[in-house]
Design a protein around this motif. Structure first.
Motif, PDB file in Angstrom:
ATOM      1  N   ASP A   1       0.828  -1.207   0.000  1.00 53.52           N
ATOM      2  CA  ASP A   1       0.000   0.000   0.000  1.00 53.52           C
ATOM      3  C   ASP A   1       0.860   1.255   0.000  1.00 53.52           C
ATOM      4  O   ASP A   1       0.578   2.214  -0.737  1.00 53.52           O
ATOM      5  CB  ASP A   1      -0.937   0.007   1.214  1.00 53.52           C
ATOM      6  N   GLU A   2       1.891   1.288   0.837  1.00 57.34           N
ATOM      7  CA  GLU A   2       2.778   2.451   0.894  1.00 57.34           C
ATOM      8  C   GLU A   2       3.501   2.662  -0.427  1.00 57.34           C
ATOM      9  O   GLU A   2       3.604   3.791  -0.931  1.00 57.34           O
ATOM     10  CB  GLU A   2       3.809   2.276   2.010  1.00 57.34           C
ATOM     11  N   PHE A   3       3.982   1.571  -0.993  1.00 54.96           N
ATOM     12  CA  PHE A   3       4.736   1.660  -2.240  1.00 54.96           C
ATOM     13  C   PHE A   3       3.856   2.147  -3.388  1.00 54.96           C
ATOM     14  O   PHE A   3       4.230   3.058  -4.141  1.00 54.96           O
ATOM     15  CB  PHE A   3       5.328   0.286  -2.559  1.00 54.96           C
ATOM     16  N   PHE A   4       2.674   1.563  -3.503  1.00 56.82           N
ATOM     17  CA  PHE A   4       1.779   1.965  -4.582  1.00 56.82           C
ATOM     18  C   PHE A   4       1.298   3.410  -4.395  1.00 56.82           C
ATOM     19  O   PHE A   4       1.059   4.125  -5.373  1.00 56.82           O
ATOM     20  CB  PHE A   4       0.595   1.018  -4.680  1.00 56.82           C
ATOM     21  N   ALA A   5       1.140   3.845  -3.150  1.00 60.45           N
ATOM     22  CA  ALA A   5       0.757   5.238  -2.904  1.00 60.45           C
ATOM     23  C   ALA A   5       1.834   6.189  -3.435  1.00 60.45           C
ATOM     24  O   ALA A   5       1.515   7.236  -4.021  1.00 60.45           O
ATOM     25  CB  ALA A   5       0.531   5.470  -1.412  1.00 60.45           C
ATOM     26  N   GLU A   6       3.102   5.838  -3.235  1.00 64.12           N
ATOM     27  CA  GLU A   6       4.191   6.665  -3.763  1.00 64.12           C
ATOM     28  C   GLU A   6       4.145   6.718  -5.289  1.00 64.12           C
ATOM     29  O   GLU A   6       4.382   7.766  -5.889  1.00 64.12           O
ATOM     30  CB  GLU A   6       5.537   6.111  -3.292  1.00 64.12           C
ATOM     31  N   LEU A   7       3.853   5.596  -5.912  1.00 62.99           N
ATOM     32  CA  LEU A   7       3.777   5.571  -7.373  1.00 62.99           C
ATOM     33  C   LEU A   7       2.589   6.380  -7.879  1.00 62.99           C
ATOM     34  O   LEU A   7       2.690   7.090  -8.887  1.00 62.99           O
ATOM     35  CB  LEU A   7       3.690   4.127  -7.874  1.00 62.99           C
TER      36      LEU A   7
ATOM     37  N   ILE B   1      -2.762  -0.182  -9.830  1.00 63.82           N
ATOM     38  CA  ILE B   1      -2.313   0.057  -8.458  1.00 63.82           C
ATOM     39  C   ILE B   1      -3.277   0.919  -7.649  1.00 63.82           C
ATOM     40  O   ILE B   1      -2.944   1.335  -6.541  1.00 63.82           O
ATOM     41  CB  ILE B   1      -0.903   0.694  -8.429  1.00 63.82           C
ATOM     42  N   PHE B   2      -4.463   1.174  -8.187  1.00 60.46           N
ATOM     43  CA  PHE B   2      -5.467   1.885  -7.409  1.00 60.46           C
ATOM     44  C   PHE B   2      -6.256   0.875  -6.566  1.00 60.46           C
ATOM     45  O   PHE B   2      -6.549  -0.234  -7.013  1.00 60.46           O
ATOM     46  CB  PHE B   2      -6.390   2.682  -8.323  1.00 60.46           C
ATOM     47  N   PRO B   3      -6.595   1.258  -5.318  1.00 62.12           N
ATOM     48  CA  PRO B   3      -7.181   0.290  -4.378  1.00 62.12           C
ATOM     49  C   PRO B   3      -8.413  -0.432  -4.888  1.00 62.12           C
ATOM     50  O   PRO B   3      -8.552  -1.647  -4.680  1.00 62.12           O
ATOM     51  CB  PRO B   3      -7.515   1.160  -3.155  1.00 62.12           C
ATOM     52  N   ASP B   4      -9.340   0.295  -5.544  1.00 64.42           N
ATOM     53  CA  ASP B   4     -10.576  -0.367  -5.963  1.00 64.42           C
ATOM     54  C   ASP B   4     -10.308  -1.435  -7.010  1.00 64.42           C
ATOM     55  O   ASP B   4     -10.978  -2.479  -7.047  1.00 64.42           O
ATOM     56  CB  ASP B   4     -11.584   0.656  -6.485  1.00 64.42           C
ATOM     57  N   GLU B   5      -9.313  -1.212  -7.872  1.00 65.67           N
ATOM     58  CA  GLU B   5      -8.985  -2.209  -8.889  1.00 65.67           C
ATOM     59  C   GLU B   5      -8.228  -3.391  -8.286  1.00 65.67           C
ATOM     60  O   GLU B   5      -8.428  -4.539  -8.679  1.00 65.67           O
ATOM     61  CB  GLU B   5      -8.155  -1.562  -9.993  1.00 65.67           C
ATOM     62  N   LEU B   6      -7.351  -3.106  -7.322  1.00 70.01           N
ATOM     63  CA  LEU B   6      -6.603  -4.181  -6.676  1.00 70.01           C
ATOM     64  C   LEU B   6      -7.515  -5.120  -5.891  1.00 70.01           C
ATOM     65  O   LEU B   6      -7.248  -6.307  -5.776  1.00 70.01           O
ATOM     66  CB  LEU B   6      -5.537  -3.592  -5.747  1.00 70.01           C
ATOM     67  N   GLN B   7      -8.571  -4.562  -5.333  1.00 68.24           N
ATOM     68  CA  GLN B   7      -9.481  -5.374  -4.531  1.00 68.24           C
ATOM     69  C   GLN B   7     -10.451  -6.181  -5.383  1.00 68.24           C
ATOM     70  O   GLN B   7     -11.127  -7.076  -4.878  1.00 68.24           O
ATOM     71  CB  GLN B   7     -10.268  -4.473  -3.573  1.00 68.24           C
ATOM     72  N   ASN B   8     -10.493  -5.860  -6.662  1.00 69.87           N
ATOM     73  CA  ASN B   8     -11.420  -6.548  -7.557  1.00 69.87           C
ATOM     74  C   ASN B   8     -10.761  -7.822  -8.106  1.00 69.87           C
ATOM     75  O   ASN B   8     -10.460  -7.941  -9.285  1.00 69.87           O
ATOM     76  CB  ASN B   8     -11.827  -5.608  -8.691  1.00 69.87           C
TER      77      ASN B   8
END
Length: 221
Positions: free
Chosen positions: A121-127, A165-172
């Motif tokens: 989560d931290e890494f993808f937030a930086e990206l 790397i956006f949360p909604d897509e990762l959770q799908n």
């Protein structure tokens, strides 16, 4: 004030002005390296100077001259070690570490990523802060010794399918192949064709069976 007379406040003012000037001179002597993004070694320098400067400002039993000697020793050590690290690569790597490659060709290097100490989560937030939508847009990511990210992008025409790397897509997560052209491992970002896949496979890179639909959107911005 405890047992101090109010006149001691004037001495505190004088001590603070003196130590403030000493800090400015010390940081100026350390060069530009002391005022950019701090490395671990530079952080040690700042902590050492802060400790030496703080007490003489308001403790009447702590003299300014001993603190000044501490400053001289700390700055001398800093200058000596930085010059040695500039001359000898092994010393530089020992003190500063070395850049860590965490993405190559749009895929996470799992061993290096674990060494980074970052969560996904931290890494993808930086990206995301660097306008990355999926890993297929990214050619290389390094974590510099300062902790900063260096991100190298593919040209628009060379963007590949990659892990969004956006949360909604990762959770799908996909329950089956989902009739997707390409699927991406939700952990390492490895991409494979989703056509003619009747059952989601276990990722050969990270031994995980969690997949999402891979994206191939071009980078914006």
């Amino acid at each position: 004030m405890h047992d101090h007379p109010f006149g001691f406040l004037l001495e505190v003012v004088l001590r603070t002005v003196i130590m403030f000037m000493v800090i400015l001179i010390a940081l100026r002597a350390s060069g530009r390296r002391g005022i950019k993004q701090l490395s671990i070694f530079e952080l040690v320098l700042i902590i050492g100077l802060g400790s030496a400067a703080g007490d003489p400002m308001f403790y009447d039993d702590v003299g300014i001259l001993p603190a000044f000697v501490v400053f001289l020793v700390v700055i001398s050590l800093y200058i000596t070690v930085t010059r040695l690290s500039d001359r000898f690569v092994k010393i530089e790597k020992l003190l500063e570490g070395k850049p860590l490659y965490v993405i190559r060709d749009g895929k996470l290097l799992m061993d290096a990523f674990r060494d980074s100490g970052l969560s996904q989560d931290e890494f993808f937030a930086e990206l995301r802060l660097r306008n990355v939508e999926h890993l297929g847009q990214v050619r290389t990511v390094l974590i510099e010794t300062s902790g900063e990210f260096s991100v190298l992008f593919y040209a628009d025409d060379d963007v590949k399918y990659g892990l969004p790397i956006f949360p909604d897509e990762l959770q799908n997560k996909l329950n089956n192949h989902g009739n997707c052209d390409y699927i991406a491992c939700a952990k390492c970002g490895g991409v494979r064709s989703g056509k003619d896949v009747t059952k989601l496979p276990t990722c050969a890179e990270c031994d995980v069976c969690e997949w999402v639909e891979a994206s191939n959107a071009r980078r914006v911005g």
